[in-house]
Design a protein around this motif. Structure first.
Motif, PDB file in Angstrom:
ATOM      1  N   TRP A   1       0.816  -1.218   0.000  1.00 63.18           N
ATOM      2  CA  TRP A   1       0.000   0.000   0.000  1.00 63.18           C
ATOM      3  C   TRP A   1       0.849   1.268   0.000  1.00 63.18           C
ATOM      4  N   ASP A   2       2.033   1.224   0.589  1.00 60.16           N
ATOM      5  CA  ASP A   2       2.863   2.445   0.590  1.00 60.16           C
ATOM      6  C   ASP A   2       3.741   2.540  -0.661  1.00 60.16           C
ATOM      7  N   PHE A   3       3.490   1.650  -1.624  1.00 64.49           N
ATOM      8  CA  PHE A   3       4.143   1.720  -2.930  1.00 64.49           C
ATOM      9  C   PHE A   3       3.137   2.139  -4.004  1.00 64.49           C
ATOM     10  N   VAL A   4       1.843   1.987  -3.683  1.00 63.48           N
ATOM     11  CA  VAL A   4       0.805   2.151  -4.699  1.00 63.48           C
ATOM     12  C   VAL A   4       0.670   3.600  -5.175  1.00 63.48           C
ATOM     13  N   GLU A   5       1.101   4.569  -4.345  1.00 62.68           N
ATOM     14  CA  GLU A   5       0.979   5.979  -4.746  1.00 62.68           C
ATOM     15  C   GLU A   5       2.162   6.464  -5.589  1.00 62.68           C
ATOM     16  N   LEU A   6       3.197   5.647  -5.759  1.00 61.33           N
ATOM     17  CA  LEU A   6       4.342   6.074  -6.574  1.00 61.33           C
ATOM     18  C   LEU A   6       3.934   6.414  -8.014  1.00 61.33           C
ATOM     19  N   PRO A   7       3.252   5.532  -8.746  1.00 64.26           N
ATOM     20  CA  PRO A   7       2.935   5.863 -10.149  1.00 64.26           C
ATOM     21  C   PRO A   7       2.042   7.086 -10.296  1.00 64.26           C
TER      22      PRO A   7
ATOM     23  N   GLN B   1       3.787  24.395   0.362  1.00 62.60           N
ATOM     24  CA  GLN B   1       4.100  22.981   0.582  1.00 62.60           C
ATOM     25  C   GLN B   1       4.339  22.660   2.052  1.00 62.60           C
ATOM     26  N   GLY B   2       4.809  23.642   2.810  1.00 62.62           N
ATOM     27  CA  GLY B   2       4.974  23.405   4.242  1.00 62.62           C
ATOM     28  C   GLY B   2       3.641  23.099   4.891  1.00 62.62           C
ATOM     29  N   TYR B   3       2.633  23.934   4.594  1.00 62.86           N
ATOM     30  CA  TYR B   3       1.292  23.731   5.150  1.00 62.86           C
ATOM     31  C   TYR B   3       0.703  22.411   4.669  1.00 62.86           C
ATOM     32  N   GLN B   4       0.791  22.153   3.362  1.00 65.27           N
ATOM     33  CA  GLN B   4       0.225  20.924   2.806  1.00 65.27           C
ATOM     34  C   GLN B   4       0.871  19.682   3.410  1.00 65.27           C
ATOM     35  N   THR B   5       2.179  19.764   3.623  1.00 64.32           N
ATOM     36  CA  THR B   5       2.891  18.635   4.232  1.00 64.32           C
ATOM     37  C   THR B   5       2.403  18.405   5.652  1.00 64.32           C
ATOM     38  N   LEU B   6       2.247  19.485   6.412  1.00 67.78           N
ATOM     39  CA  LEU B   6       1.753  19.344   7.786  1.00 67.78           C
ATOM     40  C   LEU B   6       0.341  18.769   7.806  1.00 67.78           C
ATOM     41  N   ARG B   7      -0.478  19.177   6.862  1.00 71.94           N
ATOM     42  CA  ARG B   7      -1.850  18.651   6.807  1.00 71.94           C
ATOM     43  C   ARG B   7      -1.832  17.145   6.578  1.00 71.94           C
ATOM     44  N   GLN B   8      -1.017  16.691   5.624  1.00 71.61           N
ATOM     45  CA  GLN B   8      -0.935  15.254   5.342  1.00 71.61           C
ATOM     46  C   GLN B   8      -0.357  14.484   6.525  1.00 71.61           C
TER      47      GLN B   8
ATOM     48  N   GLY C   1      -9.433   1.745   1.803  1.00 65.79           N
ATOM     49  CA  GLY C   1      -8.418   0.774   2.227  1.00 65.79           C
ATOM     50  C   GLY C   1      -7.179   1.361   2.871  1.00 65.79           C
ATOM     51  N   TYR C   2      -7.270   2.607   3.361  1.00 64.55           N
ATOM     52  CA  TYR C   2      -6.069   3.276   3.864  1.00 64.55           C
ATOM     53  C   TYR C   2      -5.869   3.167   5.380  1.00 64.55           C
ATOM     54  N   ALA C   3      -6.637   2.324   6.071  1.00 67.14           N
ATOM     55  CA  ALA C   3      -6.466   2.193   7.527  1.00 67.14           C
ATOM     56  C   ALA C   3      -5.038   1.793   7.849  1.00 67.14           C
ATOM     57  N   ALA C   4      -4.411   2.541   8.756  1.00 68.79           N
ATOM     58  CA  ALA C   4      -2.996   2.364   9.116  1.00 68.79           C
ATOM     59  C   ALA C   4      -2.090   2.513   7.892  1.00 68.79           C
ATOM     60  N   GLY C   5      -2.575   3.246   6.888  1.00 63.34           N
ATOM     61  CA  GLY C   5      -1.790   3.399   5.670  1.00 63.34           C
ATOM     62  C   GLY C   5      -1.843   4.779   5.059  1.00 63.34           C
ATOM     63  N   TYR C   6      -2.458   5.749   5.752  1.00 67.02           N
ATOM     64  CA  TYR C   6      -2.578   7.075   5.146  1.00 67.02           C
ATOM     65  C   TYR C   6      -1.209   7.747   4.977  1.00 67.02           C
ATOM     66  N   TYR C   7      -0.263   7.360   5.826  1.00 67.00           N
ATOM     67  CA  TYR C   7       1.106   7.895   5.724  1.00 67.00           C
ATOM     68  C   TYR C   7       1.708   7.644   4.345  1.00 67.00           C
ATOM     69  N   SER C   8       1.138   6.651   3.618  1.00 63.45           N
ATOM     70  CA  SER C   8       1.757   6.212   2.364  1.00 63.45           C
ATOM     71  C   SER C   8       1.806   7.313   1.307  1.00 63.45           C
ATOM     72  N   TYR C   9       0.906   8.306   1.399  1.00 65.85           N
ATOM     73  CA  TYR C   9       0.977   9.419   0.451  1.00 65.85           C
ATOM     74  C   TYR C   9       2.318  10.140   0.562  1.00 65.85           C
ATOM     75  N   LYS C  10       2.740  10.417   1.793  1.00 62.28           N
ATOM     76  CA  LYS C  10       4.025  11.102   1.977  1.00 62.28           C
ATOM     77  C   LYS C  10       5.193  10.148   1.713  1.00 62.28           C
TER      78      LYS C  10
END
Length: 679
Positions: free
Chosen positions: A493-499, A542-549, A603-612
């Protein structure tokens, strides 16, 4: 049942879904029939008296329920993109049926005994790399999901899974209902100050559709975002923002707070039943970030890097707001003053750019990238059925002139469509002995619809959204594996956002922008100075957006590492967990969690970090392209290989094969402007 179209072979081009001939009431009996057929296929594997081996057990299991997969994918995709009261009610019936079926497989002792024999006795050197991966995945899927439990614990697991299936569906239905129910009716001209003409016209049409005079704004993105970005009326900004942030947390029948408590509690119970400390530990065992500690370390490291930049950005907004006499900047002011700052800093507004980004033009630009990188062409097919008149279907053809995939596009908001943007599939890719079955992929968004002679015009952030979802689509379209469960986006799941995030980089490339940023009426290219400004704005806020994520990632992890007390209010918990990332005062009785569909419905439970996490990968990957040329064919071939292999190899190994080394986080920090050049 013989007359149920869904259970028969589809007599359509490429066996595409015959949407226009399907009756909604056919779904339940079709799924029941497909489940019965799949159970018989399982029985055949179990009752086979030959010694268990890779082919008669693992491959046979991989091929179970192909028809069920297509029917259930069709149903749940429609329930997201074109739902009805009937489909929503049906989803609450069908979800537990499918969960029970899945549990019957996972908890089948005789089946697992055979899998265990194959896993322990097969000489892996005799298998291909993909076959080894499938064997390992199959064994782990069973062992981590309850195959080793006692009969009593297996029953407990069944009950938990069934309840979670129903709660997840209910959560999403509540969010959709709350999104659709609210509207802001404006009848006075003075309250429309600041709103661009094109947005006014859209709001006037919305009012007309509701038999009202004046203008109507809703909580759907194409309406909500422009209003809160441009209206000079601060009280109305507050009203619509509060309505958005109160979805499913008001004191009514659609409140999701109790559902969140139940979901979190049940997920925790499930994890402990399976031998894990927390649900996050269970999920992360098959992620690139393999433990909660690694995720927390990653998020906090980014937090400390980004926060000083974010604080400076908010100070800049406060300075502008003070000119309007605003002494305390609030969350509902953010979008409005960000747009003012953008105009001051870069001399353009999102609204001003829209005429240069008509939807079809942007989509063709995305197709152009796919052509240059991977040799793909997209041809609209009018003869393939679709589930709504606004949907378009494209046949994807490869550089050898052969059929590669079908792509469905669905771009406009409707009452029956959930908010946001996503990619999904109706049929996956896999190989048989005689054929390479190609996938049917869909991208769904919520952009402003055409209005009279004016086509759908995208904001620049919507341009990046389209490229993002198209990147996911390419992951599916380029899939080329033997087994469907390892194909396309079936990766960690933390690879799926690469493409997807990789594709976003192209819209900030000056020479590429020049090829498609053309005025929809005049055909003129966007002023070169403005294109330079767009490129320069790539790391704006990008600082704000990064903090939000990061805040959303920390909130997700907190829910799934047992931080929530059973007596604790969801709003209070949320405020506490994301406090370090918040740069504005909290508004009482508002909440992100109750509409946080990524983790409670998706399907992102315990996986939302994967965007960053994936941003590190995509920034590093695009750096490689920039070194060699953003359309360099040799580099593109390497990246295509990474995409086409899906989950058949460890993602880090795939990345190293492409890049020649592990990813380096400096590429992300540099691109986002979060490297302190003074230190």
């Amino acid at each position: 049942m013989n007359n149920n179209l869904l259970v028969e072979k589809f007599n359509t081009p490429y066996e595409s879904i015959p949407f226009e001939n399907i009756k909604q009431e056919e779904f339940r009996p079709a799924i029941e029939q497909a489940i019965d057929d799949a159970r018989k296929e399982i029985d055949e594997i179990v009752q086979n008296t030959d010694p268990p081996n890779f082919v008669n057990t693992i491959v046979a299991l991989e091929n179970v329920g192909k028809k069920l997969t297509v029917i259930s994918s069709t149903f749940f995709n429609l329930n997201s993109a074109e739902t009805s009261d009937y489909l929503q009610s049906l989803a609450e019936e069908i979800s537990p049926m499918l969960t029970e079926y899945a549990n019957d497989i996972i908890l089948n002792e005789q089946l697992f005994d055979k899998i265990k024999i194959v896993y322990e006795t097969t000489l892996k050197s005799k298998l291909s790399q993909e076959e080894v991966r499938l064997l390992d995945k199959t064994y782990k899927d069973f062992s981590k999901n309850g195959a080793l439990l006692s009969p009593e614990d297996k029953n407990n697991l069944r009950q938990i899974s069934n309840e979670l299936a129903v709660l997840s569906v209910k959560f999403g239905q509540n969010v959709l209902k709350e999104t659709n129910d609210y509207y802001l009716h404006i009848s006075e001209n003075k309250d429309m100050e600041g709103i661009p003409e094109s947005i006014k016209e859209m709001a006037r049409k919305e009012a007309e559709n509701r038999n009202l005079k004046g203008w109507v704004f809703t909580l759907h993105y194409p309406s909500y975002v422009p209003f809160i970005t441009y209206t000079t009326n601060r009280e109305l900004r507050k009203e619509i923002y509060t309505a958005y942030m109160q979805r499913a947390c008001k004191d009514n029948e659609y409140n999701n707070e109790e559902i969140i408590h139940k979901i979190v509690e049940l997920r925790s119970k499930k994890a402990k039943l399976l031998g894990f400390n927390t649900y996050a530990d269970l999920i992360l065992q098959e992620r690139m970030a393999s433990s909660p500690k690694l995720v927390y370390d990653f998020l906090y490291d980014l937090l400390h890097q980004a926060k000083p930049f974010a604080q400076k950005e908010i100070e800049n907004l406060k300075n502008i707001a003070s000119r309007d006499g605003i002494l305390e900047l609030m969350p509902f002011d953010h979008a409005y003053y960000v747009e003012k700052l953008r105009q001051e800093k870069f001399s353009f507004s999102e609204e001003e750019l829209k005429p240069y980004f008509p939807l079809n033009q942007v989509l063709n630009a995305a197709f152009d990238v796919a052509k240059k990188l991977y040799g793909l062409t997209f041809k609209e097919r009018k003869d393939i059925q679709k589930y709504h008149s606004e949907v378009k279907v494209y046949e994807v053809v490869n550089d050898k002139g052969k059929h590669q995939a079908l792509l469905y596009t669905d771009f406009f908001p409707r009452a029956g469509k959930r908010a946001g943007a996503w990619m999904t599939s109706y049929k996956g890719q896999f190989k048989t002995l005689s054929d390479n079955i190609r996938p049917h992929i869909s991208i769904v968004c919520n952009f402003s619809r055409p209005n009279g002679d004016m086509p759908s015009l995208l904001t620049f952030s919507e341009v990046t959204t389209l490229f993002h979802e198209f990147g996911h689509a390419l992951h599916g379209i380029l899939a080329n594996t033997t087994f469907e469960s390892l194909s396309g986006t079936n990766v960690y799941w933390d690879f799926v956002e690469l493409p997807s995030q990789f594709m976003e980089n192209y819209v900030f490339e000056k020479e590429f922008l020049k090829t498609f940023a053309l005025h929809y009426q005049k055909g003129e290219m966007l002023d070169e100075e403005k294109i330079d400004k767009i490129v320069a704005s790539a790391n704006f806020m990008q600082g704000y957006q990064t903090l939000r994520q990061i805040g959303l990632g920390l909130l997700d992890m907190a829910y799934h590492t047992d931080e929530l007390n059973s007596e604790e209010g969801i709003e209070d918990f949320e405020v506490k967990m994301i406090k370090e990332t918040q740069l504005y005062p909290h508004i009482k009785n508002t909440c992100i969690s109750t509409s946080f569909s990524h983790i409670f419905q998706g399907g992102y439970a315990a996986g939302y970090y994967s965007y960053k996490w994936a941003e590190v990968l995509d920034a590093d990957a695009f750096d490689f392209f920039k070194e060699r040329g953003i359309f360099d064919k040799e580099t593109a071939n390497k990246f295509e290989s990474l995409l086409s292999k899906g989950g058949t190899e460890d993602p880090m190994e795939l990345y190293i094969s492409f890049r020649g080394r592990r990813p380096q986080s400096d590429a992300l920090l540099k691109r986002a402007g979060l490297l302190d050049t003074n230190s």
